[in-house]
Motif scaffolding. Structure first.
Motif, mmCIF file in Angstrom:
data_model
loop_
_atom_site.group_PDB
_atom_site.id
_atom_site.type_symbol
_atom_site.label_atom_id
_atom_site.label_comp_id
_atom_site.label_asym_id
_atom_site.label_seq_id
_atom_site.Cartn_x
_atom_site.Cartn_y
_atom_site.Cartn_z
ATOM 1 N N ASP A 480 0.855 -1.183 0.000
ATOM 2 C CA ASP A 480 0.000 0.000 0.000
ATOM 3 C C ASP A 480 0.894 1.237 0.000
ATOM 4 O OD1 ASP A 480 -3.007 1.021 1.299
ATOM 5 O OD2 ASP A 480 -1.246 2.336 1.552
ATOM 6 N N GLU A 481 0.700 2.093 -1.002
ATOM 7 C CA GLU A 481 1.648 3.201 -1.167
ATOM 8 C C GLU A 481 1.638 4.194 -0.013
ATOM 9 O OE1 GLU A 481 1.660 5.121 -4.968
ATOM 10 O OE2 GLU A 481 1.924 3.188 -5.991
ATOM 11 N N ALA A 482 0.433 4.498 0.486
ATOM 12 C CA ALA A 482 0.349 5.458 1.593
ATOM 13 C C ALA A 482 1.072 4.925 2.824
ATOM 14 C CB ALA A 482 -1.108 5.757 1.925
ATOM 15 N N GLN A 483 0.849 3.635 3.085
ATOM 16 C CA GLN A 483 1.500 3.031 4.255
ATOM 17 C C GLN A 483 3.021 3.031 4.102
ATOM 18 O OE1 GLN A 483 -0.052 -0.745 5.649
ATOM 19 N NE2 GLN A 483 -2.148 -0.198 5.086
ATOM 20 N N LEU A 484 3.445 2.601 2.928
ATOM 21 C CA LEU A 484 4.885 2.516 2.696
ATOM 22 C C LEU A 484 5.537 3.897 2.779
ATOM 23 C CD1 LEU A 484 6.902 0.238 2.145
ATOM 24 C CD2 LEU A 484 6.828 0.870 -0.275
ATOM 25 N N SER A 497 16.936 9.238 16.567
ATOM 26 C CA SER A 497 17.003 9.039 18.022
ATOM 27 C C SER A 497 16.946 7.583 18.465
ATOM 28 C CB SER A 497 15.859 9.765 18.734
ATOM 29 O OG SER A 497 15.275 10.738 17.921
ATOM 30 N N TYR A 498 16.540 6.695 17.558
ATOM 31 C CA TYR A 498 16.373 5.299 17.962
ATOM 32 C C TYR A 498 17.075 4.359 16.998
ATOM 33 C CZ TYR A 498 12.552 7.174 20.796
ATOM 34 O OH TYR A 498 11.814 7.894 21.687
ATOM 35 N N ASP A 499 17.389 3.164 17.531
ATOM 36 C CA ASP A 499 17.868 2.104 16.664
ATOM 37 C C ASP A 499 16.603 1.370 16.190
ATOM 38 O OD1 ASP A 499 19.561 0.445 15.339
ATOM 39 O OD2 ASP A 499 20.354 -0.576 17.117
ATOM 40 N N VAL A 500 16.301 1.551 14.904
ATOM 41 C CA VAL A 500 15.004 1.094 14.402
ATOM 42 C C VAL A 500 15.159 -0.116 13.489
ATOM 43 C CG1 VAL A 500 12.944 1.750 13.091
ATOM 44 C CG2 VAL A 500 14.160 3.473 14.445
ATOM 45 N N LEU A 501 14.340 -1.139 13.742
ATOM 46 C CA LEU A 501 14.216 -2.229 12.776
ATOM 47 C C LEU A 501 12.931 -1.970 11.997
ATOM 48 C CD1 LEU A 501 15.152 -4.924 11.601
ATOM 49 C CD2 LEU A 501 13.817 -6.078 13.379
ATOM 50 N N TYR A 502 13.072 -1.854 10.684
ATOM 51 C CA TYR A 502 11.943 -1.466 9.849
ATOM 52 C C TYR A 502 11.490 -2.664 9.026
ATOM 53 C CZ TYR A 502 9.599 0.951 5.913
ATOM 54 O OH TYR A 502 8.726 1.344 4.935
ATOM 55 N N ASP A 503 10.295 -3.176 9.353
ATOM 56 C CA ASP A 503 9.781 -4.315 8.593
ATOM 57 C C ASP A 503 9.099 -3.805 7.326
ATOM 58 O OD1 ASP A 503 8.827 -6.621 7.565
ATOM 59 O OD2 ASP A 503 7.930 -7.370 9.426
ATOM 60 N N ASP A 504 9.905 -3.738 6.275
ATOM 61 C CA ASP A 504 9.440 -3.222 4.974
ATOM 62 C C ASP A 504 9.115 -4.379 4.030
ATOM 63 O OD1 ASP A 504 12.078 -4.137 4.932
ATOM 64 O OD2 ASP A 504 12.670 -2.776 3.322
ATOM 65 N N ARG A 505 9.064 -5.607 4.606
ATOM 66 C CA ARG A 505 8.862 -6.773 3.743
ATOM 67 C C ARG A 505 7.441 -6.826 3.202
ATOM 68 N NH1 ARG A 505 9.938 -11.584 7.514
ATOM 69 N NH2 ARG A 505 8.611 -10.256 8.809
ATOM 70 N N LYS A 506 7.330 -7.425 2.042
ATOM 71 C CA LYS A 506 5.989 -7.556 1.459
ATOM 72 C C LYS A 506 5.365 -8.881 1.903
ATOM 73 C CE LYS A 506 6.626 -4.408 -2.404
ATOM 74 N NZ LYS A 506 7.823 -3.740 -1.807
ATOM 75 N N ASN A 526 3.010 0.310 14.424
ATOM 76 C CA ASN A 526 2.307 -0.241 13.265
ATOM 77 C C ASN A 526 1.812 0.886 12.372
ATOM 78 O OD1 ASN A 526 2.544 -2.920 14.157
ATOM 79 N ND2 ASN A 526 0.695 -2.720 15.418
ATOM 80 N N VAL A 527 2.242 0.851 11.131
ATOM 81 C CA VAL A 527 1.724 1.811 10.155
ATOM 82 C C VAL A 527 0.727 1.043 9.292
ATOM 83 C CG1 VAL A 527 2.304 3.391 8.288
ATOM 84 C CG2 VAL A 527 3.909 3.053 10.177
ATOM 85 N N GLY A 528 -0.566 1.353 9.457
ATOM 86 C CA GLY A 528 -1.595 0.563 8.786
ATOM 87 C C GLY A 528 -2.591 1.409 8.028
ATOM 88 N N LYS A 529 -3.841 0.996 8.123
ATOM 89 C CA LYS A 529 -4.889 1.602 7.299
ATOM 90 C C LYS A 529 -5.060 3.104 7.495
ATOM 91 C CE LYS A 529 -7.797 -2.293 6.097
ATOM 92 N NZ LYS A 529 -7.975 -3.373 7.100
#
Ligand code: ATP
Ligand code: MG
Ligand code: MG
Ligand code: MG
Length: 559
Positions: A480-484, A497-506, A526-529
């Motif tokens: 989803d483009e908006a989410q991504l 400021s943070y050590d971030v793990l970014y779950d960008d997997r499809k 969570n970045v969702g709807k």
């Protein structure tokens, strides 16, 4: 770090060979992989946690005034011969020969090596005291490597060695290290107890172990809530010693509690003098072998039992002649923390009563055992503990718990310096042997111990202080483009400021959530709807609490 790029091979299935929860979760979460029995690789996630623990250790050791150095893992046999440990250490010491037939040991510990350095380089009281430490792989050919990182054959240890001109200096440094260890284990998030321990083969007198409380622990500790005193059950008797002394295991195994109901019965059956000979008794309870360790010195123990049990309501107190406390293996039960009712001369009778359910007076213990599958009883399950001046002035129940030894501090004295001729010149210019202390922390074992204490049925729940990343940012639907777009933006902003793990997997949301729970980072975003409205969800791994927030307020929510 983008998760699509990270080597993090998670597994849904519990690995067949992994008994300990920490072992299971560390393998399933892609933190470690086994290469040979007791020998592991730390994959990127595991390595990050290991580094975080090391950072805490370094900070506290440096703060306590110790200096870091690095010694070789390969050590010449001659050094170990100087102290006699080339022989004494036995098959646990891994040995090798070079092409010239020179013999070496892989460092199981470094007393000999550090002493050889110090004897050459440190000769005057003016340079003392000094405390030198390293963090390094150690090698021990353990008889039973098991529970993943908890008992490895190659494992990471922080070992420190201090050198002093006098005993007072050593005492002071011992306290200093004891305090540093307390800070370290507090900071990594362990619930632990420092316990008085047996100095064993390494030599020396005063020693404490730092025991992380966990059902899987191989040590049993005895403590009370009302005093600071706690001890390793080894202070009493160990199975090994028992086997060495008795040499009659087979014979003892024939003892049947249905027939031989008292110690006297057992003594008669075995044709031995109960007062002096029987140190331990093995017997069959419903076909299982059970061991009790018995003391010979009735009177002394009578006093000890009374002291030890202080304010307790002691059943059969008058009869308490021999034995005091006992604990049993967790397995099915978890840590034992039952007030101890007691025992005596009639140890065997008591045990029969308790385990076979004959005596109402022992209901507490019965209760404990009723929940156990008797078929699970093993050799170690029931032990009578005999020593340790528990809480004489204080009342309160004596408790048992299983512990994982994550660290140990030792006053070695002159055991190594004398054997190796490591002397210094005192103020009068006379040569004296250096007085030594040594202090170890199982770094990789600590990692695993933390997981034993911090997990739920979905996975690990890392304490913030050592989590592999601070924040797990998840684009729930990365197609989803908006989410991504919003997730990409947050990834950049938060990374400041943070050590971030970014779950960008499809991947599907379910897969992502399961992985996130499994690897257990403290904060999930969570970045969702609602990405289009600039709204995201913050979820705390510890409590499961979910907070919906606008992106503008996110920074405030996170602090
Ligand atoms: P244990 O009683 O568990 O065998 P130890 O008393 O032999 O441990 P020490 O010589 O005191 O161990 O070593 C210092 C620390 O190293 C221990 O307190 C423990 O945390 C860690 N350690 C020892 N053996 C292992 C191992 N096989 N695997 C992982 N860590 C270990
Ligand atoms: Mg050991
Ligand atoms: Mg030990
Ligand atoms: Mg130890």
């Amino acid at each position: 770090m983008k998760q699509s790029r990270l080597l993090m091979p998670t597994l849904r299935e519990v690995p067949a060979d992994a008994e300990a929860v920490s072992h299971q979760l560390l393998v399933r979460g892609g933190f470690i992989r086994q290469n040979a029995a007791g020998i592991y690789s730390y994959l990127p996630l595991g390595h990050k946690v290991l580094q975080n623990i090391q950072t805490i250790i370094r900070e506290e050791m440096n703060r306590a005034g110790a200096q870091e150095l690095l010694m070789p893992a390969i050590q010449p046999a001659e050094l170990w011969e100087e102290t006699g440990r080339w022989g004494i250490y036995g098959p646990e010491l891994m040995r090798l020969t070079d092409r010239h037939d020179r013999r070496f040991a892989l460092g199981a510990t470094h007393e000999e090596l550090i002493t050889s350095i110090v004897r050459d380089e440190l000769n005057s009281y003016k340079k003392l005291p000094v405390n030198l430490y390293q963090i390094q792989a150690k090698y021990r050919d353990e008889r039973r490597p098991r529970f993943g990182l908890l008992r490895g054959r190659e494992f990471l240890m922080k070992d420190a060695y201090s050198f002093h001109a006098d005993q007072a200096g050593l005492d002071e440094e011992y306290d200093n290290m004891y305090n540093a260890y307390s800070r370290i284990f507090d900071r990594v998030g362990l619930e632990y107890r420092p316990v008085v321990a047996d100095s064993g083969a390494i030599g020396g007198k005063d020693t404490h172990e730092f025991q992380a409380l966990a059902a899987i622990g191989e040590d049993t500790i005895v403590y009370t809530d009302s005093s600071n005193y706690a001890a390793n059950i080894e202070m009493a008797e160990t199975l090994d010693r028992y086997e060495m002394q008795a040499g009659t295991v087979a014979e003892l195994e024939k003892v049947d509690t249905k027939e031989h109901k008292t110690i006297e019965d057992v003594a008669r059956f075995l044709d031995v003098d109960v007062k002096t000979t029987i140190k331990s008794v093995l017997f069959n309870v419903d076909g299982e072998t059970v061991m009790a360790i018995v003391r010979g010195d009735h009177e002394a123990n009578d006093v000890k039992v009374k002291n030890a049990l202080g304010g307790l309501d002691i059943q059969m107190e008058e009869e308490a002649k021999i034995i005091d406390l006992f604990g049993c293996e967790p397995g099915t039960l978890g840590p034992i923390d039952s007030p101890v009712k007691v025992v005596a001369d009639y140890a065997v009778k008591y045990l029969v009563d308790a385990v076979c359910g004959a005596n109402e007076a022992n209901t507490h213990f019965l209760h404990v055992n009723a929940e156990r599958d008797l078929a699970d009883l093993t050799f170690h399950d029931l032990r009578f503990v005999v020593e340790g001046d528990l809480a004489p002035d204080e009342s309160g129940p004596v408790r048992f718990a299983r512990g994982i030894e994550v660290g140990q501090v030792f006053k070695l004295g002159t055991r190594y310096s004398e054997a190796m001729g490591a002397t210094f010149l005192n103020e009068e210019g006379r040569a004296e042997p250096l007085i030594m202390g040594c202090y170890g922390i199982g770094v990789s074992r600590t990692l695993s111990a933390v997981v034993e204490q911090h997990h739920d049925d979905r996975g690990i729940v890392w304490p913030k202080s050592i989590a592999p990343f601070d924040v797990h940012l998840i684009a729930i639907n990365a197609k989803d483009e908006a989410q991504l777009a919003l997730a990409d933006r947050l990834y950049k902003e938060l990374s400041a400021s943070y050590d971030v793990l970014y779950d960008d997997r499809k991947e599907r949301a379910g897969v992502k959530f399961a992985d996130a729970d499994l690897i257990g980072l403290p904060i999930r975003i969570n970045v969702g709807k609602k990405a289009g409205e600039g709204v995201v969800e913050v979820k705390l791994r510890t409590t499961g609490e979910v907070i919906e927030t606008t992106v503008d307020d996110l920074a405030a929510v996170l602090t």
